[in-house]
Design a protein around this motif. Structure first.
Motif, short mmCIF file in Angstrom:
data_model
loop_
_atom_site.label_atom_id
_atom_site.label_comp_id
_atom_site.label_asym_id
_atom_site.label_seq_id
_atom_site.Cartn_x
_atom_site.Cartn_y
_atom_site.Cartn_z
N ASN A 585 38.80 33.38 44.94
CA ASN A 585 38.54 33.94 43.61
C ASN A 585 37.05 33.88 43.28
OD1 ASN A 585 38.84 35.00 41.10
ND2 ASN A 585 40.06 33.33 40.27
N ASP A 586 36.26 34.44 44.16
CA ASP A 586 34.80 34.47 44.00
C ASP A 586 34.32 35.74 44.68
OD1 ASP A 586 32.12 33.08 43.45
OD2 ASP A 586 32.03 33.56 45.59
N ASP A 612 37.35 41.33 38.50
CA ASP A 612 37.43 41.63 37.07
C ASP A 612 38.21 40.50 36.40
OD1 ASP A 612 37.59 42.67 34.56
OD2 ASP A 612 38.36 44.63 35.16
N GLN A 613 37.50 39.69 35.64
CA GLN A 613 38.10 38.48 35.07
C GLN A 613 39.18 38.78 34.04
OE1 GLN A 613 37.48 35.51 36.20
NE2 GLN A 613 35.89 36.25 37.63
N ILE A 616 42.62 38.06 35.69
CA ILE A 616 42.84 36.77 36.31
C ILE A 616 43.69 35.91 35.38
CG2 ILE A 616 41.76 34.68 37.17
CD1 ILE A 616 41.40 37.08 38.96
N THR A 630 46.11 39.47 38.86
CA THR A 630 45.24 39.12 39.99
C THR A 630 44.93 40.32 40.88
OG1 THR A 630 46.06 36.85 40.00
CG2 THR A 630 44.87 37.60 41.95
N ALA A 633 42.55 42.85 39.63
CA ALA A 633 41.20 42.32 39.41
C ALA A 633 40.30 42.52 40.62
CB ALA A 633 41.27 40.83 39.08
#
Length: 921
Positions: A585-586, A612-613, A616, A630, A633
């Protein structure tokens, strides 16, 4: 055009050029327009632009030299140099005033007029004239001086006769003239006149023939005005003069018949009908002569139109002169027939009537553009051809094409140089005042000028060719930015087809409609300038900047055309989700994963990823609980060169991203269903059959959707796009082909707003796959825990029997020994993770156990059995399947889109899995 209307039009252009406010913001545009007009109206004493005045004077000097008036240019340049030491604040205003007063200085200025500006010499003696001598000597008072002496032979004495009156202003002949007359016999006026035999009789006859003009029209005894009879020849002469715009006696200045005359030998009604017919001809020609005789227009298009009208009238006047000549010098008997003359002039008058109607129509319309004459001429030429009037067709067609030659100049300059003529208000292309980014040059730097009503600022007959004209010029502009442009002087220029009447409307194709003839000729003209630049730009985009490779890369990344690379990328993400890992997730880690997976189909330095937060979830468990969290994103970013971005815009990349997310969600469901947790021997057979039945149905549904996407949507549309690209002629054609391709696949895959409920229902089925696997894993964990509990209890019972046979020890010691041997530290709730043997488990296993416990606790809290959950999920699947199939059927039947056939086909594929009777658990 009135002053206020012209000021309003100029104000709109000023706001458009400076403020660049979108036309949708009508309130802001109205406020700016009102404030600007108010500011302009309040400025009553504006200063003159001294630099513009200087440029005009410099240009005037150059113009004198160009038109071979070099002495005049030298004189103006000398006086401008002499003026420099005497310049003050009012000098620009004075010079501007003189420039405004000038009228065609290159044609009308004379160098000799400068001598009048010189001051006379003080010592110069004034010239003496005979007029001054006569005034000083009083010749006017000496009446005997003006008596004429007659030296007739029959007279012995000198007879004098006095003139009736001496002239008030004496004009004396020069001495040389006076000395040439013999003193003994001065000539008289009668002697100097040419005397013809029968001249007096001829003069009398001429005066008698014109005596009808001076007749008085008195009233007869009945109170009616008496009519003066005239001959047909006299009427003919008056008609010819009237049609030429000259004053006559039979017609007033408005070309109306003057009452009081009648044709000899005919009734009044016949004469009135005949003379009114000629009067109507004159009234129709009057507006045409007035317009043709006005001062020359400023706009070149109007100048050539006015010149064409003058030539047409001159040709008509020549015909009138020829007719008049037949009756002036007659060598044989000629019948004068006014009706025959009217019939003879009919073919020549017909096109002039049309031109006069065009002039009057434009005069009645408000705020018309200069090219409005072209539209009316174009319609008139077609109408004349349909009516079979060959003379009118040729004349109107020639005038139209002559005027159109002038309109072609800005088009030619735009298509050859990619630039706009300064100050041209008739062209339909405008340039944005703001400087766009490189990839926005094609779309935003130049635009078509339209009216507030949405009408293009161009003649209607050019509408089919406007797009190609605009594209050709924009291709030149882009080539200049790419440093690949060759000026016209350095490249082989294609031969330009002629656009005159002889070439456009040849005798071979005279039966074809004029619109078709003109369209074909103009298309050839455009093709001679359009094809080269457009094809050159496309070759550069495909060969130098890899447009084809860019399309392939987008298909590989977003449409997952390469299954192996797509599985490598998606599987890595899915494993991280199932292990509750947050390391991916980075955006940097995700970029590394994407570059490693897609390294075989795209260049790594052009590919990056982002998160795209907004999509999340708060916890890892919630992130994997649904395909709606998720996965949307994940953003893949493929960096394209700016020339390629002219075709593949950022908005279209968002469409690709939508398809990428949907494919990723489909692969997520298939991934979970293809990697199930195998059951143990203790798993009930009924539970296994129910699970595998529902899993098989879900897997069939997901594979059906995937097969539909790959075989019925992507593959045919990609082939169709590749074929269409082979026939593309310019950047817009390629962009249009790509846009249609993207719109088709988005529509056929149910990504539009109209099919959003169906797409959401498909995602609900994907969520059922996640829910099914979660329930199955929870059930497996529960059964495993029950087995462990039974084993623990049996071990505990055996230990109790063994302890009873042993010697009794202290309760505390026996209890401690019992717990140490049987492992009673593990509670009934299954939370025995404090033993020494669990300290070595990794974090992933711990998170997985925690997730299993949470699912089991959630199931126990609801009090639902596994069978009930499976039955509920099966019912949901059947309901979703029926909704998707029936929804696709309904939308396909009620839609006219091309994608309706694909929707109907997908519905038919899904209906194969619907059973009439539900499975009974």
């Amino acid at each position: 055009m009135s002053y206020l209307s012209e000021l309003a039009a100029l104000t709109d252009e000023l706001i458009d050029a400076v403020a660049a406010v979108p036309k949708t913001q009508k309130r802001k545009l109205k406020s700016l327009r009102e404030s600007t007009v108010q500011s302009l109206l309040n400025q009553n004493f504006l200063r003159t632009n001294q630099f513009e005045v200087q440029n005009q004077l410099t240009g005037l000097v150059e113009r004198f030299r160009v038109v071979n008036r070099e002495p005049l240019g030298d004189a103006l340049e000398q006086r401008l140099e002499a003026l420099k030491p005497h310049v003050n604040d009012f000098t620009p205003e004075v010079l501007q005033f003189l420039l405004e007063l000038s009228d065609k200085p290159a044609q009308k200025s004379r160098l000799s007029d400068l001598e009048r500006l010189k001051e006379p010499e003080k010592d110069a003696v004034p010239k003496l004239t005979w007029r001054q001598i006569a005034k000083e000597d009083g010749w006017a008072q000496e009446r005997a001086l003006w008596k004429i002496l007659d030296h007739a032979p029959s007279s012995d004495e000198e007879d004098y006769y006095e003139l009736e009156e001496a002239p008030s202003d004496v004009s004396v002949a020069s001495p040389s003239t006076a000395s040439s007359v013999p003193d003994d016999a001065p000539p008289t006026a009668q002697d100097l006149a040419i005397k013809l035999p029968g001249g007096e009789e001829l003069l009398r006859r001429i005066l008698d023939s014109q005596d009808w003009r001076n007749a008085t029209h008195d009233l007869d005894s009945q109170g009616r005005q008496q009519k003066t009879p005239v001959t047909s020849l006299q009427i003919l002469r008056e008609v010819v003069f009237m049609l030429r715009g000259l004053p006559t006696s039979l017609f007033d200045p408005a070309c109306k018949p003057v009452p009081g005359y009648i044709l000899e030998g005919v009734s009044w009604q016949t004469y009135d009908a005949l003379v009114n017919t000629f009067s109507e001809c004159g009234r129709k020609l009057a507006p045409l002569r007035i317009y043709a005789g006005k001062k020359e227009k400023e706009e070149p298009l109007l100048q050539v139109f006015q010149d064409s009208l003058q030539k047409a009238l001159q040709s008509f006047d020549h015909e009138l002169t020829t007719i008049q000549g037949r009756f002036v010098a007659t060598h044989k008997d000629v019948i004068v027939s006014l009706v025959a003359i009217l019939t003879e002039l009919g073919p020549s008058l017909a096109p002039l009537y049309v031109l006069s109607g065009i002039v009057q129509q434009v005069h009645r319309e408000r705020n018309t553009k200069a090219f409005r004459y072209l539209e009316l001429l174009y319609d008139a030429v077609g109408m004349a051809q349909m009516e079979g009037s060959l003379d009118a067709y040729k004349l109107l067609g020639t005038i139209f094409l002559d005027c159109f030659q002038v309109y072609l100049k800005p088009i030619r300059f735009w298509m050859e140089e990619g630039e706009l003529l300064a100050g041209d208000r008739t062209f339909f292309i405008g340039k944005s005042s703001a400087r766009p980014q490189l990839h926005q040059i094609w779309e935003q730097q130049f635009h078509q000028l339209v009216s507030p009503e949405g009408v293009l600022n161009a003649p209607r007959f050019l509408s089919p060719a406007v797009d190609r004209i605009v594209r050709a010029g924009k291709s030149i502009v882009v080539l200049k930015h790419l440093k690949r442009y060759s000026p016209v002087a350095t490249r082989v220029k294609a031969e330009e087809p002629p656009m005159d009447f002889a070439a456009v409307c040849s005798d071979v194709t005279s039966f074809a409609p004029f619109s078709e003839l003109f369209g074909n000729a103009f298309n050839k003209w455009i093709q001679s300038k359009y094809h080269s630049a457009s094809i050159t730009l496309l070759d550069i985009l495909f060969d130098s900047y890899g447009l084809s490779r860019a399309f392939d890369a987008l298909r590989c990344l977003y449409l997952m055309s390469d299954g192996a690379t797509s599985d490598a990328f998606a599987s890595t993400i899915f494993r991280q989700l199932d292990n509750f890992s947050t390391s991916w997730n980075d955006k940097f880690t995700l970029t590394e994963i994407a570059q490693e997976a897609f390294s075989q189909c795209v260049a790594g330095h052009r590919l990056s990823a982002d998160i795209d937060q907004r999509y999340i979830a708060d916890s890892p468990a919630a992130s994997r609980a649904s395909v709606r969290s998720t996965l949307p994103a994940i953003r893949l970013i493929y960096h394209l060169p700016w020339p390629i971005q002219m075709i593949i815009s950022p908005a279209e990349v968002k469409g690709y991203q939508t398809m990428f997310v949907f494919l990723l969600q489909t692969r997520r469901a298939i991934y979970l269903l293809k990697h199930p947790l195998l059951g143990t021997t203790a798993t009930p057979a009924r539970h296994q059959s129910t699970y595998y039945l529902l899993r098989t149905k879900l897997l069939w549904f997901c594979n059906t959707i995937m097969s539909y996407l790959t075989t019925l949507v992507f593959a045919p549309n990609i082939n169709k796009m590749d074929e269409a690209l082979q026939h593309a002629l310019d950047v817009d054609d390629v962009g249009e082909v790509h846009s249609r391709f993207l719109d088709r696949i988005l529509s056929e895959t149910c990504q539009g707003k109209r099919l959003r409920p169906i797409r959401d229902c498909i995602l609900d089925v994907y969520d059922l796959a996640i829910k099914l696997e979660d329930s199955h894993q929870a059930e497996m964990a529960r059964l495993e825990e029950e087995q462990q509990e039974i084993s623990r209890l049996s071990t505990f019972s055996a230990s109790q029997q063994k302890l009873q046979q042993q010697k009794r020890k202290t309760r505390a010691g026996r209890t401690a020994s019992l717990y140490s041997k049987t492992g009673l530290g593990v509670g009934l709730d299954g939370e025995g993770d404090g033993d020494d043997d669990e300290e070595g488990e990794n974090d992933a296993a711990a998170r997985n156990n925690k997730w299993k416990r949470s699912i089991m606790e959630d199931a126990r809290g609801r009090g639902n059995s596994t069978a009930a959950v499976m039955k509920e999920m099966h019912s949901d699947f059947e309901r979703h399947l029926r909704f998707v199939a029936s929804g696709l059927r309904g939308v396909a039947r009620g839609s006219r889109e091309d994608a309706a056939a694909k929707w109907d086909l997908l519905a038919e594929m899904l209906e194969g899995g619907i059973k009439e009777a539900r499975h009974v658990f």
